[in-house]
Design an enzyme around this catalytic site. Structure first.
Site, PDB file in Angstrom:
ATOM      1  CG  PHE A 106      -1.594   1.245   1.804  1.00 46.05           C
ATOM      2  CD1 PHE A 106      -2.658   1.398   1.022  1.00 46.05           C
ATOM      3  CD2 PHE A 106      -0.942   2.312   2.373  1.00 46.05           C
ATOM      4  CE1 PHE A 106      -3.694   2.427   1.470  1.00 46.05           C
ATOM      5  CE2 PHE A 106      -1.523   3.167   2.789  1.00 46.05           C
ATOM      6  CZ  PHE A 106      -3.212   3.528   2.371  1.00 46.05           C
ATOM      7  N   GLY A 166      19.956  -5.594  33.072  1.00 42.31           N
ATOM      8  CA  GLY A 166      21.213  -5.650  32.076  1.00 42.31           C
ATOM      9  C   GLY A 166      21.007  -6.400  31.044  1.00 42.31           C
ATOM     10  CD  GLU A 223      -1.219   0.564   9.638  1.00 41.63           C
ATOM     11  OE1 GLU A 223      -2.587   0.702   9.621  1.00 41.63           O
ATOM     12  OE2 GLU A 223      -0.860  -0.871   9.351  1.00 41.63           O
TER      13      GLU A 223
HETATM   14  C1  FAD Z   1       8.991   1.422   8.689  1.00 45.87           C
HETATM   15  C2  FAD Z   1       8.081   2.086   7.977  1.00 45.87           C
HETATM   16  C3  FAD Z   1       6.836   1.619   7.156  1.00 45.87           C
HETATM   17  C4  FAD Z   1       6.089   2.404   6.827  1.00 45.87           C
HETATM   18  N1  FAD Z   1       5.180   1.686   5.844  1.00 45.87           N
HETATM   19  C5  FAD Z   1       4.178   2.492   5.170  1.00 45.87           C
HETATM   20  C6  FAD Z   1       3.566   1.786   4.020  1.00 45.87           C
HETATM   21  O1  FAD Z   1       3.555   0.625   3.742  1.00 45.87           O
HETATM   22  N2  FAD Z   1       2.886   2.600   3.072  1.00 45.87           N
HETATM   23  C7  FAD Z   1       2.734   4.030   3.382  1.00 45.87           C
HETATM   24  O2  FAD Z   1       1.909   4.749   2.571  1.00 45.87           O
HETATM   25  N3  FAD Z   1       3.510   4.791   4.174  1.00 45.87           N
HETATM   26  C8  FAD Z   1       4.416   3.834   5.155  1.00 45.87           C
HETATM   27  N4  FAD Z   1       5.020   4.403   6.287  1.00 45.87           N
HETATM   28  C9  FAD Z   1       5.273   5.993   6.407  1.00 45.87           C
HETATM   29  C10 FAD Z   1       4.576   6.618   7.568  1.00 45.87           C
HETATM   30  O3  FAD Z   1       2.949   6.265   7.494  1.00 45.87           O
HETATM   31  C11 FAD Z   1       4.792   7.965   7.711  1.00 45.87           C
HETATM   32  O4  FAD Z   1       6.216   8.007   8.002  1.00 45.87           O
HETATM   33  C12 FAD Z   1       3.922   8.560   8.764  1.00 45.87           C
HETATM   34  O5  FAD Z   1       2.489   8.655   8.331  1.00 45.87           O
HETATM   35  C13 FAD Z   1       4.698   9.970   9.243  1.00 45.87           C
HETATM   36  O6  FAD Z   1       4.857  10.769   8.077  1.00 45.87           O
HETATM   37  P1  FAD Z   1       6.132  11.482   7.808  1.00 45.87           P
HETATM   38  O7  FAD Z   1       7.229  10.422   8.326  1.00 45.87           O
HETATM   39  O8  FAD Z   1       6.500  12.306   6.688  1.00 45.87           O
HETATM   40  O9  FAD Z   1       6.287  12.481   8.989  1.00 45.87           O
HETATM   41  P2  FAD Z   1       5.840  13.987   9.237  1.00 45.87           P
HETATM   42  O10 FAD Z   1       4.465  13.918   8.700  1.00 45.87           O
HETATM   43  O11 FAD Z   1       6.831  14.869   8.652  1.00 45.87           O
HETATM   44  O12 FAD Z   1       5.517  14.401  10.673  1.00 45.87           O
HETATM   45  C14 FAD Z   1       6.836  14.837  11.622  1.00 45.87           C
HETATM   46  C15 FAD Z   1       6.199  14.964  12.885  1.00 45.87           C
HETATM   47  O13 FAD Z   1       5.397  16.152  12.826  1.00 45.87           O
HETATM   48  C16 FAD Z   1       4.170  15.877  13.256  1.00 45.87           C
HETATM   49  N5  FAD Z   1       2.820  16.318  12.626  1.00 45.87           N
HETATM   50  C17 FAD Z   1       2.671  16.515  11.380  1.00 45.87           C
HETATM   51  N6  FAD Z   1       1.675  17.375  10.987  1.00 45.87           N
HETATM   52  C18 FAD Z   1       1.238  17.640  12.502  1.00 45.87           C
HETATM   53  C19 FAD Z   1      -0.012  18.380  12.710  1.00 45.87           C
HETATM   54  N7  FAD Z   1      -0.715  18.794  11.960  1.00 45.87           N
HETATM   55  N8  FAD Z   1      -0.140  18.572  14.053  1.00 45.87           N
HETATM   56  C20 FAD Z   1       0.684  17.968  15.008  1.00 45.87           C
HETATM   57  N9  FAD Z   1       1.747  17.467  14.723  1.00 45.87           N
HETATM   58  C21 FAD Z   1       1.958  17.006  13.295  1.00 45.87           C
HETATM   59  C22 FAD Z   1       4.062  14.319  13.228  1.00 45.87           C
HETATM   60  O14 FAD Z   1       3.046  13.624  14.210  1.00 45.87           O
HETATM   61  C23 FAD Z   1       5.331  13.881  13.379  1.00 45.87           C
HETATM   62  O15 FAD Z   1       5.639  13.723  14.932  1.00 45.87           O
HETATM   63  C24 FAD Z   1       6.087   3.814   6.806  1.00 45.87           C
HETATM   64  C25 FAD Z   1       6.812   4.226   7.460  1.00 45.87           C
HETATM   65  C26 FAD Z   1       7.903   3.477   8.288  1.00 45.87           C
HETATM   66  C27 FAD Z   1       9.148   4.520   8.859  1.00 45.87           C
END
Ligand code: FAD
Length: 397
Positions: A125, A355, A378
């Site tokens: 996805f 530990g 998610e």
């Molecule tokens: C191991 C792994 C597997 C994954 N698998 C999938 C997958 O299969 N498919 C897929 O589509 N995605 C996947 N992801 C992506 C994942 O869903 C995103 O990393 C996640 O949704 C956060 O997006 P970002 O990393 O861009 O963080 P950002 O959106 O840049 O957020 C950075 C920080 O800002 C905070 N923030 C952002 N906006 C707001 C707001 N409006 N109010 C308050 N706080 C806010 C966030 O909570 C976070 O703490 C995966 C990620 C990882 C690391």
């Protein structure tokens, strides 16, 4: 409203079969998988053969027909043993098969859902992009009309199962001016299509058995039969799948919390310091009690949410607005609390191990690294709180 939290004998039998499978096949390989950071192809293959990749999918579409409750039983048991296997299952089933089951045409179900549920094909996805994480509706990967089909160009990141998948449910912008409501479409993209390429695969703190891949799309041509759920409805398709994913993530967290609590309980009863097992000290007992309380609360929450999703069925056109809102808020609540409780419980379990809990290769050390991501993927927990708060302000408690 009836509150019946007992499992049927068929569900109990399924849980026992899953547990036996995991003990025999998965427990022996997880430490080596974590160390080698390789996708566990052999055990995934055996799980596919056992029907585990189609548990909630109705039998008429190749699944086991055990609904969301059966699916959560599976993920709870898998979560006790290994978060990587749980993630591979979740990316395929919650996020791959749900959109097909809920929004696919009969032809799409026969072509993509049936082989996926039977375990013959693996799904992924793909919503996230470099510039579009929490703001997931602002996708830049573009799908442009060509004849009666589409040409997709752009790149996606962080796709679980992205390196191994046969087909990706991929969100692309079909009308950027409209944004998430009307401007995003879900496409079924086979990974052997010309122009599709897997890019960089991330090295991670945990979940070493999963791939987290970049996907590159360079003028990938898709026919109209690849549109899933209708043009402009991709954000809705994605969010509906995430409601299912968030509850099943809760089930996997529940499993991880139970395994950590059981391990800490056993350790505390056998580790002697100052002439007594450490379980005799109140500081340790209180930690164990808090852990057990969280397990109890989460079990009720996960199965309550799963049973609701089963009752609602798999035809979103029959759901009322209120039903949708209740389901979405409940899924966000489960995901947020489950992931935070799992981190807390596993952290306390590690502390009880002293530990030894910090030594590389112990199950508790692996669980500690694996659990952290559940507060992020998610939808981050900040986003879950926004979902709950918005609904709270709209409908009240
Ligand atoms: C191991 C792994 C597997 C994954 N698998 C999938 C997958 O299969 N498919 C897929 O589509 N995605 C996947 N992801 C992506 C994942 O869903 C995103 O990393 C996640 O949704 C956060 O997006 P970002 O990393 O861009 O963080 P950002 O959106 O840049 O957020 C950075 C920080 O800002 C905070 N923030 C952002 N906006 C707001 C707001 N409006 N109010 C308050 N706080 C806010 C966030 O909570 C976070 O703490 C995966 C990620 C990882 C690391």
């Amino acid at each position: 409203m009836t509150f019946d939290f007992t499992f049927s004998s068929a569900e109990d039998a399924f849980r026992a079969a899953v547990r036996a499978f995991l003990e025999k096949e998965v427990v022996p390989i997880v430490a080596a998988m974590d160390e080698s950071e390789e996708f566990p192809e052999a055990t995934v293959g055996k799980m596919q053969e056992s029907g585990f990749f189609g548990v909630p999918v109705p039998e008429e579409y190749g699944g086991l027909g055990l609904g969301k409750v059966g699916y959560c039983i599976l993920l709870e048991e898998v979560g006790k043993v290994d978060a990587s296997h749980a993630t591979i299952l979740g990316a395929h089933t919650s996020l791959g098969t749900t959109p097909l089951l809920y929004y696919g045409t009969e032809e799409q179900k026969q072509r993509w859902l049936v082989p996926a549920a039977k375990g013959e094909k693996l799904l992924a996805f793909s919503l996230t992009e470099a510039g579009s994480g929490s703001d997931s509706g602002s996708v830049h990967t573009a799908a442009e009309h060509k004849g009666d089909g589409w040409v997709v160009t752009g790149s996606k990141i962080y796709v679980s199962n992205g390196r191994e998948a046969d087909t990706v449910v991929l969100m692309a912008a079909t009308n950027p001016k409209l944004g998430p409501n009307g401007g995003v479409t879900a496409f079924l993209v086979d990974t052997d299509l010309p122009g599709f390429k897997v890019g960089r695969c991330e090295k991670k703190m945990g979940l070493h058995g999963t791939s987290t891949a970049e996907l590159i799309l360079d003028h990938v041509e898709l026919g109209p039969d690849r549109v899933l759920g209708g043009v402009g409805r991709g954000f809705l398709v994605a969010m509906t799948a995430l409601d299912v994913g968030r509850v099943s993530l809760g089930a996997a967290s529940l499993g991880g919390m139970q395994a950590a609590t059981a391990s800490a309980l056993d350790f505390a009863q056998h580790r002697t310091q100052f002439g007594h097992p450490i379980s005799e000290y109140e500081a340790i007992q209180f930690k164990l009690a808090d852990m057990a309380m969280k397990v109890h609360a989460l079990r009720l929450m996960v199965y309550h949410a799963a049973a609701r999703q089963d009752r609602m069925g798999s035809d979103p056109s029959r759901w009322g607005r209120l039903e949708r809102q209740v389901k979405t808020r409940e899924a966000a609540t489960v995901k947020c609390l489950a992931s935070e409780w799992a981190s807390e419980v596993i952290d306390e379990a590690l502390q009880i191990h002293g530990g030894l809990g910090y030594i590389r290769g112990t199950p508790i050390e692996r669980a500690y690294r694996d659990a952290r991501i559940s507060e992020i993927f998610e939808g981050t927990n900040e986003i879950q709180r926004l979902v709950v708060a918005r609904d709270l302000l709209d409908r009240g408690l």
